[in-house]
Design a protein around this motif. Structure first.
Motif, PDB file in Angstrom:
ATOM      1  N   ASP A 241       0.909  -1.234  -0.106  1.00  0.00           N
ATOM      2  CA  ASP A 241      -0.003  -0.050  -0.056  1.00  0.00           C
ATOM      3  C   ASP A 241       0.868   1.178   0.007  1.00  0.00           C
ATOM      4  OD1 ASP A 241      -2.617  -0.944  -0.083  1.00  0.00           O
ATOM      5  OD2 ASP A 241      -2.993  -1.110   1.927  1.00  0.00           O
ATOM      6  N   LEU A 242       1.925   1.171   0.817  1.00  0.00           N
ATOM      7  CA  LEU A 242       2.843   2.384   0.573  1.00  0.00           C
ATOM      8  C   LEU A 242       3.465   2.632  -0.636  1.00  0.00           C
ATOM      9  CD1 LEU A 242       4.726   2.147   3.999  1.00  0.00           C
ATOM     10  CD2 LEU A 242       3.260   3.962   3.482  1.00  0.00           C
ATOM     11  N   ASP A 243       3.905   1.800  -1.209  1.00  0.00           N
ATOM     12  CA  ASP A 243       4.451   1.711  -2.491  1.00  0.00           C
ATOM     13  C   ASP A 243       3.403   2.470  -3.508  1.00  0.00           C
ATOM     14  OD1 ASP A 243       6.798   0.681  -1.853  1.00  0.00           O
ATOM     15  OD2 ASP A 243       6.642  -1.380  -2.657  1.00  0.00           O
ATOM     16  N   GLY A 244       2.213   1.758  -3.612  1.00  0.00           N
ATOM     17  CA  GLY A 244       1.157   2.309  -4.416  1.00  0.00           C
ATOM     18  C   GLY A 244       0.687   3.808  -4.059  1.00  0.00           C
ATOM     19  N   THR A 245       0.851   4.002  -2.723  1.00  0.00           N
ATOM     20  CA  THR A 245       0.488   5.658  -2.363  1.00  0.00           C
ATOM     21  C   THR A 245       1.522   6.370  -2.758  1.00  0.00           C
ATOM     22  OG1 THR A 245      -0.731   4.778  -0.453  1.00  0.00           O
ATOM     23  CG2 THR A 245      -0.283   6.941  -0.354  1.00  0.00           C
ATOM     24  N   VAL A 246       2.892   5.967  -2.722  1.00  0.00           N
ATOM     25  CA  VAL A 246       4.198   6.939  -3.036  1.00  0.00           C
ATOM     26  C   VAL A 246       3.947   7.053  -4.662  1.00  0.00           C
ATOM     27  CG1 VAL A 246       6.452   7.038  -3.325  1.00  0.00           C
ATOM     28  CG2 VAL A 246       5.679   6.074  -1.198  1.00  0.00           C
ATOM     29  N   ALA A 247       3.438   6.106  -5.373  1.00  0.00           N
ATOM     30  CA  ALA A 247       3.490   6.424  -6.864  1.00  0.00           C
ATOM     31  C   ALA A 247       2.137   7.334  -7.141  1.00  0.00           C
ATOM     32  CB  ALA A 247       3.222   5.003  -7.211  1.00  0.00           C
ATOM     33  N   ALA A 248       1.248   6.985  -6.169  1.00  0.00           N
ATOM     34  CA  ALA A 248      -0.017   8.029  -6.526  1.00  0.00           C
ATOM     35  C   ALA A 248       0.414   9.533  -6.247  1.00  0.00           C
ATOM     36  CB  ALA A 248      -1.234   7.594  -5.539  1.00  0.00           C
ATOM     37  N   LEU A 249       1.093   9.681  -5.173  1.00  0.00           N
ATOM     38  CA  LEU A 249       1.399  11.004  -4.770  1.00  0.00           C
ATOM     39  C   LEU A 249       2.353  11.501  -5.657  1.00  0.00           C
ATOM     40  CD1 LEU A 249       1.961  10.540  -0.833  1.00  0.00           C
ATOM     41  CD2 LEU A 249       0.136  11.803  -2.185  1.00  0.00           C
ATOM     42  N   ARG A 250       3.487  10.658  -6.416  1.00  0.00           N
ATOM     43  CA  ARG A 250       4.147  11.282  -7.481  1.00  0.00           C
ATOM     44  C   ARG A 250       3.389  11.795  -8.564  1.00  0.00           C
ATOM     45  NH1 ARG A 250       8.395  12.314  -4.292  1.00  0.00           N
ATOM     46  NH2 ARG A 250       9.598  10.625  -3.418  1.00  0.00           N
ATOM     47  N   ALA A 251       2.298  10.863  -8.936  1.00  0.00           N
ATOM     48  CA  ALA A 251       1.696  11.388  -9.997  1.00  0.00           C
ATOM     49  C   ALA A 251       0.490  12.479 -10.107  1.00  0.00           C
ATOM     50  CB  ALA A 251       0.429  10.223 -10.314  1.00  0.00           C
ATOM     51  N   LEU A 252       0.221  12.658  -8.655  1.00  0.00           N
ATOM     52  CA  LEU A 252      -0.452  14.106  -8.542  1.00  0.00           C
ATOM     53  C   LEU A 252       0.316  15.399  -8.734  1.00  0.00           C
ATOM     54  CD1 LEU A 252      -1.980  13.481  -4.967  1.00  0.00           C
ATOM     55  CD2 LEU A 252      -3.292  13.459  -7.178  1.00  0.00           C
ATOM     56  N   ALA A 253       1.820  14.976  -8.753  1.00  0.00           N
ATOM     57  CA  ALA A 253       2.541  16.263  -9.195  1.00  0.00           C
ATOM     58  C   ALA A 253       2.818  16.272 -10.360  1.00  0.00           C
ATOM     59  CB  ALA A 253       3.847  16.154  -8.252  1.00  0.00           C
ATOM     60  N   SER A 254       2.532  15.505 -11.316  1.00  0.00           N
ATOM     61  CA  SER A 254       2.768  15.360 -12.713  1.00  0.00           C
ATOM     62  C   SER A 254       1.920  16.265 -13.478  1.00  0.00           C
ATOM     63  CB  SER A 254       2.333  13.823 -13.220  1.00  0.00           C
ATOM     64  OG  SER A 254       2.482  13.847 -14.921  1.00  0.00           O
ATOM     65  N   ALA A 255       2.507  16.780 -14.672  1.00  0.00           N
ATOM     66  CA  ALA A 255       1.875  17.726 -15.509  1.00  0.00           C
ATOM     67  C   ALA A 255       0.838  17.283 -16.497  1.00  0.00           C
ATOM     68  CB  ALA A 255       2.842  18.408 -16.526  1.00  0.00           C
ATOM     69  N   ASP A 256       0.621  15.826 -16.271  1.00  0.00           N
ATOM     70  CA  ASP A 256      -0.425  15.007 -16.928  1.00  0.00           C
ATOM     71  C   ASP A 256      -1.476  14.703 -16.417  1.00  0.00           C
ATOM     72  OD1 ASP A 256      -1.666  13.039 -18.642  1.00  0.00           O
ATOM     73  OD2 ASP A 256       0.113  11.689 -19.007  1.00  0.00           O
ATOM     74  N   PRO A 257      -2.511  15.381 -17.040  1.00  0.00           N
ATOM     75  CA  PRO A 257      -3.667  15.189 -16.298  1.00  0.00           C
ATOM     76  C   PRO A 257      -4.361  13.942 -16.017  1.00  0.00           C
ATOM     77  CG  PRO A 257      -3.835  17.071 -18.110  1.00  0.00           C
ATOM     78  CD  PRO A 257      -2.607  16.062 -18.096  1.00  0.00           C
ATOM     79  N   ALA A 258      -3.957  12.926 -16.970  1.00  0.00           N
ATOM     80  CA  ALA A 258      -4.430  11.470 -16.901  1.00  0.00           C
ATOM     81  C   ALA A 258      -3.694  10.950 -15.527  1.00  0.00           C
ATOM     82  CB  ALA A 258      -4.378  10.709 -18.034  1.00  0.00           C
ATOM     83  N   LYS A 259      -2.578  11.117 -15.595  1.00  0.00           N
ATOM     84  CA  LYS A 259      -1.852  10.639 -14.404  1.00  0.00           C
ATOM     85  C   LYS A 259      -2.216  11.326 -13.026  1.00  0.00           C
ATOM     86  CE  LYS A 259       2.622   9.350 -16.508  1.00  0.00           C
ATOM     87  NZ  LYS A 259       4.322   9.920 -16.600  1.00  0.00           N
ATOM     88  N   ARG A 260      -2.417  12.447 -13.130  1.00  0.00           N
ATOM     89  CA  ARG A 260      -3.026  13.201 -12.057  1.00  0.00           C
ATOM     90  C   ARG A 260      -4.631  12.589 -11.508  1.00  0.00           C
ATOM     91  NH1 ARG A 260      -1.579  18.066 -14.285  1.00  0.00           N
ATOM     92  NH2 ARG A 260      -3.738  18.820 -14.394  1.00  0.00           N
ATOM     93  N   GLU A 261      -5.183  12.135 -12.380  1.00  0.00           N
ATOM     94  CA  GLU A 261      -6.537  11.637 -12.167  1.00  0.00           C
ATOM     95  C   GLU A 261      -6.312  10.041 -11.505  1.00  0.00           C
ATOM     96  OE1 GLU A 261     -10.605  10.531 -14.604  1.00  0.00           O
ATOM     97  OE2 GLU A 261      -9.042  11.678 -15.453  1.00  0.00           O
ATOM     98  N   ASP A 262      -5.428   9.435 -12.267  1.00  0.00           N
ATOM     99  CA  ASP A 262      -4.996   8.102 -11.532  1.00  0.00           C
ATOM    100  C   ASP A 262      -4.359   8.134 -10.029  1.00  0.00           C
ATOM    101  OD1 ASP A 262      -5.719   7.051 -13.998  1.00  0.00           O
ATOM    102  OD2 ASP A 262      -3.886   6.888 -14.740  1.00  0.00           O
TER     103      ASP A 262
END
Length: 361
Positions: A241-262
């Motif tokens: 869960d931690l690994d998935g959450t870290v990846a999700a938080l990194r995605a929130l900082a992305s410029a890609d709207p699709a990644k942020r949504e994920d």
């Protein structure tokens, strides 16, 4: 039960001895450190005089790594009619005893689900176990008389008996006790080198999460060493869960709207799963947790203030279901959060205002 021997006069052993002595049982206190036994005796837990004959029940309250040895020594010496231990793991000590080819009909493994951050006889109290689960793990060879002695001990300590398989118990405590201790310590460890400005911002959330991180490391090394596999299994799931959450938080900082949504979806998923898990934690009297409303009251750090606010709640004929105190950093004041049934919140707020209290929203 008229007589008992408590072997190991730490927090759990001395607390059990205090409860038994307070209900008329003659308790003999035994410890490898005579000073600890004398301390427990001075507290009223029993006598540290040598045994003069077999007692009804021997309670072994030593660290898990020493439990089987202490039990075997007591059983070979024939000091009691029945034997039990209170170690926080059950499968390992039982298998160690089986390997010694002892007659285990007079033995039952138990575990009171109660404790404190402090250890030793001076931390003991006779009411430590009241209303708390006390697990019993009988085997097919456990004598009925011994099971009845264990149930009598639980009743005298005013705990609630729960019968389980030993290995199922170890998997359960890995989830609800041992892993939370490690996670709490890991979060608290982040504070060790934190900037002082950040530490001064600590609120009730970080205090709640890190409360048990104040526990004795040596005691917990003993406990975790006796139950490493099940704890590692639970931590493995948390790590995923931690690994998935870290990846999700990194995605929130992305410029890609699709990644942020994920990323948003993944974060929401773990939070919602947390909501669902928390809702299963038993609430008051063991029932499903209720949705209480919080009435927050500003309170000064002076003697008698808590008593006064509870008395005023009583005047409103409102039952306080739970309470939490959030201390204000650097001030002689704090917030008392009074948790009540939703229908009672307005009545309590109005009464407390009339009595001069400052209600905060």
């Amino acid at each position: 039960m008229r007589t008992a021997a408590v072997i190991g006069t730490g927090l759990i052993g001395t607390s059990a001895a205090l409860a038994l002595s307070g209900r008329g049982v003659t308790v003999h206190l035994i410890d490898h450190d005579p000073e600890r036994a004398r301390t427990a005796a001075a507290l009223g837990a029993g006598t540290d005089d040598p045994l003069e004959g077999p007692v009804d029940l021997a309670v072994v309250a030593v660290p898990p790594a020493l439990t089987a040895t202490a039990l075997a020594d007591a059983m070979r010496a024939g000091i009691a009619r029945g034997y039990l231990d209170v170690a926080s793991v059950k499968g390992g000590p039982r298998r160690e005893l089986e390997a010694l080819s002892l007659d285990l009909s007079s033995y039952i493994g138990t575990h009171p689900m109660s404790g404190k951050e402090r250890s030793g006889p001076l931390a003991a109290t006779a009411d430590l176990f009241e209303g708390r689960p006390w697990v019993l793990t009988p085997t097919p060879v456990t004598d009925t008389e011994v099971l009845n002695l264990a149930l009598e001990l639980v009743a005298l300590c005013r705990a609630v008996p729960v019968v389980m398989d030993a290995d199922a118990h170890d998997r359960a405590v890995a989830l609800v006790s041992h892993t939370p201790q490690l996670v709490s310590s890991m979060v608290a460890a982040r504070l060790r080198e934190a900037d002082e400005t950040a530490v001064r911002l600590c609120g009730q959330g970080i205090r709640d999460v890190t409360r048990i991180a104040a526990s004795d490391p040596r005691m917990w090394v003993d406990i975790l060493s006796a139950n490493p596999g099940p704890v590692a299994d639970v931590l493995s799931g948390i790590a995923a869960d931690l690994d998935g959450t870290v990846a999700a938080l990194r995605a929130l900082a992305s410029a890609d709207p699709a990644k942020r949504e994920d990323g948003v979806g993944a974060i929401e998923d773990v939070l919602r799963r947390g909501n669902a898990g928390r809702s299963r934690v038993p609430g008051k009297h063991g029932a499903a947790p209720a949705a209480y409303e919080i009435v927050a009251v500003l309170i000064s750090d002076e003697p008698g203030e808590l008593a006064r606010i509870f008395a005023d709640a009583g005047r409103a004929a409102v039952n306080i279901e739970d309470v939490r105190i959030e201390h204000a950093t650097g001030q002689q004041a704090g917030l008392v959060q009074l948790m009540v049934e939703p229908a009672a919140a307005a009545v309590l707020s109005a009464t407390l205002r009339e009595r001069g209290w400052s209600i905060r929203h």
